[in-house]
Design a protein around this motif. Sequence first.
Motif, PDB file in Angstrom:
ATOM      1  N   HIS A 243     -30.554   9.998   1.359  1.00  0.00           N
ATOM      2  CA  HIS A 243     -29.283  10.718   1.212  1.00  0.00           C
ATOM      3  C   HIS A 243     -28.962  11.373   2.546  1.00  0.00           C
ATOM      4  N   ARG A 244     -27.682  11.406   2.879  1.00  0.00           N
ATOM      5  CA  ARG A 244     -27.259  12.113   4.091  1.00  0.00           C
ATOM      6  C   ARG A 244     -27.613  13.587   3.898  1.00  0.00           C
ATOM      7  N   ALA A 245     -28.466  14.131   4.771  1.00  0.00           N
ATOM      8  CA  ALA A 245     -28.962  15.496   4.580  1.00  0.00           C
ATOM      9  C   ALA A 245     -28.051  16.551   5.184  1.00  0.00           C
ATOM     10  N   GLU A 246     -27.177  16.194   6.048  1.00  0.00           N
ATOM     11  CA  GLU A 246     -26.301  17.163   6.699  1.00  0.00           C
ATOM     12  C   GLU A 246     -24.866  16.970   6.222  1.00  0.00           C
ATOM     13  N   GLY A 247     -24.533  17.550   5.088  1.00  0.00           N
ATOM     14  CA  GLY A 247     -23.169  17.475   4.577  1.00  0.00           C
ATOM     15  C   GLY A 247     -22.938  16.390   3.556  1.00  0.00           C
ATOM     16  N   GLY A 248     -23.996  15.788   3.045  1.00  0.00           N
ATOM     17  CA  GLY A 248     -23.840  14.744   2.033  1.00  0.00           C
ATOM     18  C   GLY A 248     -23.401  15.332   0.700  1.00  0.00           C
ATOM     19  N   LEU A 249     -22.568  14.586  -0.010  1.00  0.00           N
ATOM     20  CA  LEU A 249     -22.040  15.030  -1.299  1.00  0.00           C
ATOM     21  C   LEU A 249     -21.953  13.811  -2.203  1.00  0.00           C
ATOM     22  N   ILE A 250     -22.774  13.785  -3.259  1.00  0.00           N
ATOM     23  CA  ILE A 250     -22.872  12.624  -4.129  1.00  0.00           C
ATOM     24  C   ILE A 250     -22.520  13.038  -5.549  1.00  0.00           C
ATOM     25  N   VAL A 251     -21.627  12.297  -6.185  1.00  0.00           N
ATOM     26  CA  VAL A 251     -21.217  12.572  -7.564  1.00  0.00           C
ATOM     27  C   VAL A 251     -21.719  11.448  -8.441  1.00  0.00           C
ATOM     28  N   MET A 252     -22.315  11.810  -9.579  1.00  0.00           N
ATOM     29  CA  MET A 252     -22.790  10.774 -10.496  1.00  0.00           C
ATOM     30  C   MET A 252     -22.719  11.268 -11.924  1.00  0.00           C
ATOM     31  N   SER A 253     -22.691  10.319 -12.827  1.00  0.00           N
ATOM     32  CA  SER A 253     -22.700  10.629 -14.247  1.00  0.00           C
ATOM     33  C   SER A 253     -24.112  11.010 -14.647  1.00  0.00           C
ATOM     34  N   SER A 254     -24.228  11.965 -15.547  1.00  0.00           N
ATOM     35  CA  SER A 254     -25.545  12.397 -16.007  1.00  0.00           C
ATOM     36  C   SER A 254     -26.071  11.525 -17.140  1.00  0.00           C
ATOM     37  N   SER A 255     -25.255  10.609 -17.636  1.00  0.00           N
ATOM     38  CA  SER A 255     -25.679   9.768 -18.758  1.00  0.00           C
ATOM     39  C   SER A 255     -26.114   8.398 -18.260  1.00  0.00           C
ATOM     40  N   ARG A 256     -26.845   7.701 -19.107  1.00  0.00           N
ATOM     41  CA  ARG A 256     -27.277   6.342 -18.782  1.00  0.00           C
ATOM     42  C   ARG A 256     -26.481   5.375 -19.644  1.00  0.00           C
ATOM     43  N   ALA A 257     -25.928   4.375 -19.024  1.00  0.00           N
ATOM     44  CA  ALA A 257     -25.166   3.361 -19.753  1.00  0.00           C
ATOM     45  C   ALA A 257     -25.236   2.065 -18.963  1.00  0.00           C
ATOM     46  N   SER A 258     -24.947   0.968 -19.632  1.00  0.00           N
ATOM     47  CA  SER A 258     -25.029  -0.325 -18.970  1.00  0.00           C
ATOM     48  C   SER A 258     -23.739  -0.702 -18.244  1.00  0.00           C
ATOM     49  N   SER A 259     -22.649   0.031 -18.486  1.00  0.00           N
ATOM     50  CA  SER A 259     -21.412  -0.239 -17.749  1.00  0.00           C
ATOM     51  C   SER A 259     -20.641   1.059 -17.538  1.00  0.00           C
ATOM     52  N   VAL A 260     -19.720   1.035 -16.599  1.00  0.00           N
ATOM     53  CA  VAL A 260     -18.891   2.203 -16.291  1.00  0.00           C
ATOM     54  C   VAL A 260     -18.099   2.640 -17.517  1.00  0.00           C
ATOM     55  N   TYR A 261     -17.616   1.679 -18.278  1.00  0.00           N
ATOM     56  CA  TYR A 261     -16.792   1.997 -19.448  1.00  0.00           C
ATOM     57  C   TYR A 261     -17.582   2.685 -20.556  1.00  0.00           C
ATOM     58  N   ASP A 262     -18.919   2.479 -20.575  1.00  0.00           N
ATOM     59  CA  ASP A 262     -19.755   3.093 -21.599  1.00  0.00           C
ATOM     60  C   ASP A 262     -20.310   4.456 -21.184  1.00  0.00           C
TER      61      ASP A 262
END
Length: 174
Positions: A81-100
């Motif tokens: 991960h970029r340590a100087e100013g990195g910003l990562i957004v992710m879903s907290s759930s697990r699913a097999s597709s974006v729609y799920d």
Amino acid sequence: MPLVARNDLYWPEHPESSSNHQYILLDDILVAPIFDTVHNISTRNVWVPPGVWQDAWDGSRVEGPRSIAVTQPFERIPMWHRAEGGLIVMSSSRASSVYDQDWSTLTLEAFPASAPRVTKRNVFERSSDEDLNEAQELELHTDGAGKVEFRIGAGPQRAWVLRAHLLPGQRVVS
């Protein structure tokens, strides 16, 4: 910028960045897959781009630009991960597709910089009406004196989980 890009799109001045075997994901994640799965543990050379990068598996930091040898078990993809100013957004759930996915809670992984810096990202809300896709702006501010500030702009109702990877002397102010 594309969601996934070769390193030379970001650092064209470095000839080492032109490899097809590693890439930048979402502006802040360096990924370097190991393709040799004959053995449980594999080693490969990785070109680390300019800046400070934190290993996603053990938290160690490496500063680029330089090449390093990386050894991982076959089930782990070498990733930083970029340590100087990195910003990562992710879903907290697990699913097999974006729609799920359950998008009602998002996790924000933030890596504040040691020097003054502002990092901005947008989260786009997908709608069935293509004209209604709205962006929610996220900002990470570091002032270089230890103060860190996060701003989450107006957007849909959702919960946020913030994981701040603070440097010594930094503090979060709301």
